[in-house]
Write a protein that holds these residues in place. Structure first.
Motif, PDB file in Angstrom:
ATOM      1  N   GLY A  10       0.790  -1.220   0.000  1.00  0.00           N
ATOM      2  CA  GLY A  10       0.000   0.000   0.000  1.00  0.00           C
ATOM      3  C   GLY A  10       0.827   1.278   0.000  1.00  0.00           C
ATOM      4  O   GLY A  10       0.267   2.371  -0.026  1.00  0.00           O
ATOM      5  N   ALA A  11       2.149   1.157   0.019  1.00  0.00           N
ATOM      6  CA  ALA A  11       2.998   2.351   0.069  1.00  0.00           C
ATOM      7  C   ALA A  11       3.139   3.022  -1.301  1.00  0.00           C
ATOM      8  O   ALA A  11       3.477   4.199  -1.371  1.00  0.00           O
ATOM      9  N   GLY A  12       2.922   2.279  -2.377  1.00  0.00           N
ATOM     10  CA  GLY A  12       3.033   2.869  -3.706  1.00  0.00           C
ATOM     11  C   GLY A  12       4.208   2.360  -4.515  1.00  0.00           C
ATOM     12  O   GLY A  12       4.689   3.044  -5.422  1.00  0.00           O
ATOM     13  N   LYS A  13       4.659   1.142  -4.220  1.00  0.00           N
ATOM     14  CA  LYS A  13       5.801   0.571  -4.950  1.00  0.00           C
ATOM     15  C   LYS A  13       5.526   0.481  -6.447  1.00  0.00           C
ATOM     16  O   LYS A  13       6.360   0.880  -7.262  1.00  0.00           O
ATOM     17  N   SER A  14       4.372  -0.023  -6.809  1.00  0.00           N
ATOM     18  CA  SER A  14       4.050  -0.209  -8.230  1.00  0.00           C
ATOM     19  C   SER A  14       3.937   1.120  -8.959  1.00  0.00           C
ATOM     20  O   SER A  14       4.408   1.263 -10.091  1.00  0.00           O
ATOM     21  N   THR A  15       3.329   2.086  -8.324  1.00  0.00           N
ATOM     22  CA  THR A  15       3.198   3.413  -8.926  1.00  0.00           C
ATOM     23  C   THR A  15       4.570   4.034  -9.151  1.00  0.00           C
ATOM     24  O   THR A  15       4.850   4.580 -10.227  1.00  0.00           O
ATOM     25  N   LEU A  16       5.441   3.944  -8.153  1.00  0.00           N
ATOM     26  CA  LEU A  16       6.788   4.486  -8.299  1.00  0.00           C
ATOM     27  C   LEU A  16       7.561   3.730  -9.371  1.00  0.00           C
ATOM     28  O   LEU A  16       8.270   4.341 -10.183  1.00  0.00           O
ATOM     29  N   ALA A  17       7.420   2.419  -9.404  1.00  0.00           N
ATOM     30  CA  ALA A  17       8.114   1.619 -10.426  1.00  0.00           C
ATOM     31  C   ALA A  17       7.680   2.040 -11.819  1.00  0.00           C
ATOM     32  O   ALA A  17       8.516   2.217 -12.713  1.00  0.00           O
ATOM     33  N   ARG A  18       6.396   2.199 -12.022  1.00  0.00           N
ATOM     34  CA  ARG A  18       5.881   2.620 -13.323  1.00  0.00           C
ATOM     35  C   ARG A  18       6.425   4.001 -13.682  1.00  0.00           C
ATOM     36  O   ARG A  18       6.880   4.229 -14.811  1.00  0.00           O
ATOM     37  N   THR A  19       6.429   4.919 -12.735  1.00  0.00           N
ATOM     38  CA  THR A  19       6.937   6.267 -12.969  1.00  0.00           C
ATOM     39  C   THR A  19       8.410   6.241 -13.361  1.00  0.00           C
ATOM     40  O   THR A  19       8.823   6.893 -14.326  1.00  0.00           O
ATOM     41  N   LEU A  20       9.216   5.470 -12.628  1.00  0.00           N
ATOM     42  CA  LEU A  20      10.647   5.397 -12.931  1.00  0.00           C
ATOM     43  C   LEU A  20      10.908   4.709 -14.264  1.00  0.00           C
ATOM     44  O   LEU A  20      11.790   5.117 -15.022  1.00  0.00           O
ATOM     45  N   GLY A  21      10.134   3.670 -14.557  1.00  0.00           N
ATOM     46  CA  GLY A  21      10.279   2.991 -15.838  1.00  0.00           C
ATOM     47  C   GLY A  21      10.006   3.934 -16.997  1.00  0.00           C
ATOM     48  O   GLY A  21      10.738   3.952 -17.989  1.00  0.00           O
ATOM     49  N   GLU A  22       8.940   4.730 -16.872  1.00  0.00           N
ATOM     50  CA  GLU A  22       8.610   5.703 -17.914  1.00  0.00           C
ATOM     51  C   GLU A  22       9.672   6.793 -18.001  1.00  0.00           C
ATOM     52  O   GLU A  22      10.083   7.177 -19.098  1.00  0.00           O
ATOM     53  N   ARG A  23      10.121   7.269 -16.868  1.00  0.00           N
ATOM     54  CA  ARG A  23      11.099   8.361 -16.854  1.00  0.00           C
ATOM     55  C   ARG A  23      12.415   7.950 -17.514  1.00  0.00           C
ATOM     56  O   ARG A  23      13.010   8.713 -18.256  1.00  0.00           O
ATOM     57  N   TYR A  24      12.872   6.734 -17.219  1.00  0.00           N
ATOM     58  CA  TYR A  24      14.146   6.273 -17.766  1.00  0.00           C
ATOM     59  C   TYR A  24      13.987   5.474 -19.062  1.00  0.00           C
ATOM     60  O   TYR A  24      14.980   5.113 -19.684  1.00  0.00           O
ATOM     61  N   GLY A  25      12.758   5.150 -19.441  1.00  0.00           N
ATOM     62  CA  GLY A  25      12.528   4.358 -20.642  1.00  0.00           C
ATOM     63  C   GLY A  25      13.055   2.941 -20.511  1.00  0.00           C
ATOM     64  O   GLY A  25      13.612   2.389 -21.467  1.00  0.00           O
ATOM     65  N   ILE A  26      12.869   2.355 -19.326  1.00  0.00           N
ATOM     66  CA  ILE A  26      13.366   1.001 -19.078  1.00  0.00           C
ATOM     67  C   ILE A  26      12.226   0.092 -18.639  1.00  0.00           C
ATOM     68  O   ILE A  26      11.203   0.560 -18.132  1.00  0.00           O
ATOM     69  N   PRO A  27      12.382  -1.220 -18.848  1.00  0.00           N
ATOM     70  CA  PRO A  27      11.297  -2.154 -18.523  1.00  0.00           C
ATOM     71  C   PRO A  27      11.081  -2.293 -17.014  1.00  0.00           C
ATOM     72  O   PRO A  27      12.019  -2.155 -16.221  1.00  0.00           O
ATOM     73  N   VAL A  28       9.843  -2.585 -16.664  1.00  0.00           N
ATOM     74  CA  VAL A  28       9.436  -2.745 -15.266  1.00  0.00           C
ATOM     75  C   VAL A  28       8.886  -4.146 -15.070  1.00  0.00           C
ATOM     76  O   VAL A  28       8.102  -4.630 -15.889  1.00  0.00           O
TER      77      VAL A  28
END
Length: 171
Positions: A10-28
Motif C-alpha cells: 500500500g505504500a506505492g511501490k508499483s506506482t513508483l516503479a511505473r513512474t521510474l520505468g517511464e522516466r528512464y525508458g526502461i522495462p518494469v
C-alpha cells in the motif's frame, strides 16, 4: 540503470516503479505478476525465480516488490539504486482501500490477468500486523545497513515527490 523498489504493501511501490520505468525508458517487472497467475493461483516457485532471473539479465530494469524467494539478495546486489518505501500504516491502509475502490472488479496493471483487486480480512491483517512483524522490520533494517550507499529510504509521499524531483535534476 537497475532499480529495486521494496517496502510495505500500500505504500506505492508499483506506482513508483511505473513512474521510474517511464522516466528512464526502461522495462518494469511487478513481482506480483510473477507470484500469481489467474485467479490468485500461486506460480511454481522454480518457474517464478527463473522469470525474475531472466529479467535481471537485462542491462536496465525496475523491479517492484519484496519477495525474498525471487532472487531478492541477487536483485538488491545488482541494483544501482534501491528505494525502500517505509510508510506507516496510517498511510498504507487508506491507500490500499483507495486502490481497491479504484480497481474493484478488475485487475490492475501490476497484477496478473484475472487477479481481481480485493480487500479482505486477510489483506487487512497483512497491512496492519503480519506484514510488519519484528522479523520483517529487522530484514528491512539489514537491507538498509548492507546497502547504505545505494538505498533511499522514503517515509511519506512528500519524500517520494522530493526523490523524483532530485533524480530529474540529476539527469
Amino acid at each position: 540503470m537497475r532499480i529495486a523498489i521494496i517496502g510495505y504493501s500500500g505504500a506505492g511501490k508499483s506506482t513508483l516503479a511505473r513512474t521510474l520505468g517511464e522516466r528512464y525508458g526502461i522495462p518494469v517487472l511487478f513481482l506480483d505478476t510473477v507470484q500469481f497467475t489467474a485467479n490468485w493461483a500461486e506460480r511454481d516457485r522454480g518457474e517464478a525465480r527463473a522469470m525474475v532471473e531472466a529479467f535481471m539479465a537485462r542491462p536496465d530494469w525496475v523491479i517492484d516488490g519484496n519477495y525474498r524467494n525471487f532472487a531478492q539478495a541477487e536483485r538488491l546486489a545488482l541494483a544501482d539504486r534501491i528505494v525502500f518505501l517505509d510508510f506507516p500504516r496510517r498511510i498504507c491502509v487508506p491507500r490500499a482501500v483507495g486502490r481497491y475502490c479504484k480497481y474493484r472488479n478488475r485487475a490492475r496493471e501490476s497484477m496478473a490477468d484475472g487477479c481481481i483487486e480485493k480487500f479482505d480480512r486477510e489483506f487487512f491483517c497483512w497491512l496492519m500486523w503480519k506484514g510488519r512483524t519484528k522479523p520483517v522490520r529487522d530484514h528491512y533494517q539489514d537491507i538498509c545497513g548492507k546497502y547504505a550507499g545505494k538505498i533511499s529510504v522514503l517515509k511519506n509521499p512528500a519524500q517520494v515527490e522530493q526523490f523524483l524531483r532530485e533524480i530529474q535534476h540529476s539527469q
